[in-house]
Design a protein around this motif. Structure first.
Motif, mmCIF file in Angstrom:
data_model
loop_
_atom_site.group_PDB
_atom_site.id
_atom_site.type_symbol
_atom_site.label_atom_id
_atom_site.label_comp_id
_atom_site.label_asym_id
_atom_site.label_seq_id
_atom_site.Cartn_x
_atom_site.Cartn_y
_atom_site.Cartn_z
ATOM 1 N N LEU A 1 0.837 -1.198 0.000
ATOM 2 C CA LEU A 1 0.000 0.000 0.000
ATOM 3 C C LEU A 1 0.875 1.252 0.000
ATOM 4 C CD1 LEU A 1 -2.706 -1.068 2.622
ATOM 5 C CD2 LEU A 1 -2.958 -1.002 0.132
ATOM 6 N N ILE A 2 0.220 2.410 0.046
ATOM 7 C CA ILE A 2 0.920 3.695 0.114
ATOM 8 C C ILE A 2 0.446 4.434 1.361
ATOM 9 C CG2 ILE A 2 1.220 5.955 -0.979
ATOM 10 C CD1 ILE A 2 0.769 4.571 -3.679
ATOM 11 N N ASN A 3 1.396 4.828 2.193
ATOM 12 C CA ASN A 3 1.099 5.696 3.329
ATOM 13 C C ASN A 3 1.058 7.120 2.778
ATOM 14 O OD1 ASN A 3 1.518 7.593 5.425
ATOM 15 N ND2 ASN A 3 2.496 6.066 6.732
ATOM 16 N N PHE A 4 -0.146 7.672 2.691
ATOM 17 C CA PHE A 4 -0.320 9.018 2.132
ATOM 18 C C PHE A 4 -0.886 9.948 3.193
ATOM 19 C CE2 PHE A 4 -3.682 11.917 0.664
ATOM 20 C CZ PHE A 4 -2.899 12.863 0.029
ATOM 21 N N GLY A 5 -0.390 11.179 3.202
ATOM 22 C CA GLY A 5 -0.945 12.138 4.143
ATOM 23 C C GLY A 5 -0.574 13.562 3.800
ATOM 24 N N VAL A 6 -1.236 14.474 4.491
ATOM 25 C CA VAL A 6 -0.958 15.902 4.373
ATOM 26 C C VAL A 6 -0.796 16.454 5.783
ATOM 27 C CG1 VAL A 6 -1.828 18.159 3.650
ATOM 28 C CG2 VAL A 6 -2.257 16.143 2.226
ATOM 29 N N GLY A 7 0.243 17.247 5.985
ATOM 30 C CA GLY A 7 0.461 17.864 7.282
ATOM 31 C C GLY A 7 0.880 19.309 7.122
#
Length: 234
Positions: free
Chosen positions: A198-204
């Protein structure tokens, strides 16, 4: 400086690593973790070679998911450059390479190492003026992360700074297993880390919830990610 009685606030990577080394040096170390389990916060699932070298752990553990060797840099969705050792000889190799990890497994091994060195680790335990006073600690380490809970509670700053927020999830999409992506934004960044299949995706960044949600959805479209099995916010 002689043996000290040390309280570490926070049972994340920094807190547990601090507890290990301080205990190994002969100090009496106690860790208070306010949550009831390890790895309760999002992100933190990529570790550089250099950072791993500062822990008592090694890279042949079951929590290692992917070997990361390069990073693609974007700015507001536009590709800028590939960052790899050959393109930046001024940056130590250990900072550009690392591992995608299962954070819970990593922290469990770090916790075991700290306890083996003599640290006492307590969950569901909040730092208060009373327990600091009652146990007469010589030193307190604030390892609560970006909220700096302990520092703020004792007036280290005036609380006027905006706290960083983040939102992340595990998605399906196109990403080489040895590659990370950083998309630089006006007051933060988006990331894509390989996480097994999978892909660990995020916005911070420094955003309110509405702005964070908007950027999150925009970056999902930019990088053509498919819906995740789960999401987190902090």
């Amino acid at each position: 400086m002689g043996e000290k009685k040390i309280l570490v606030a926070g049972g994340g990577p920094a807190g547990l690593n601090c507890a290990y080394w301080a205990s190994k040096d002969g100090h009496e170390v106690t860790v208070f973790e306010v949550e009831g389990e390890l790895a309760s916060k999002p992100c933190g699932e990529l570790i550089s070679d250099e950072a791993l070298d500062f822990t008592p752990l090694n890279n042949d553990s079951s929590w290692v998911l992917n070997r990361v060797r390069r990073c693609l840099i974007y700015c507001d969705g536009k590709f800028i450059r590939e960052l790899e050792p050959s393109s930046r000889p001024d940056i130590p190799l250990a900072l550009l390479r690392g591992y995608s990890i299962d954070k819970k497994g990593f922290l469990q091994d770090l916790k075991s190492a700290a306890e083996s060195a003599g640290a006492r680790i307590h969950f569901n335990k909040k730092v208060t003026h009373k327990n600091i006073h009652d146990e007469e600690f010589d030193m307190i380490v604030d390892a609560t992360g970006y909220p700096r809970v302990l520092g703020r509670s004792v007036g280290v700053n005036d609380g006027s700074e905006r706290l960083a927020t983040c939102k992340m999830g595990y998605y399906k999409g196109e990403l080489n297993p040895d590659t990370t992506i950083l998309n630089m934004l006006d007051r933060g960044y988006a990331w894509l880390f390989p996480h097994d299949e999978l892909i660990n995706f995020g916005v911070g960044g420094f955003y309110d919830k509405k702005a964070l949600d908007k950027l999150y959805e925009k970056n999902i479209r930019t990088f053509e990610l498919e819906p995740p099995p789960r999401e987190f916010e902090a």
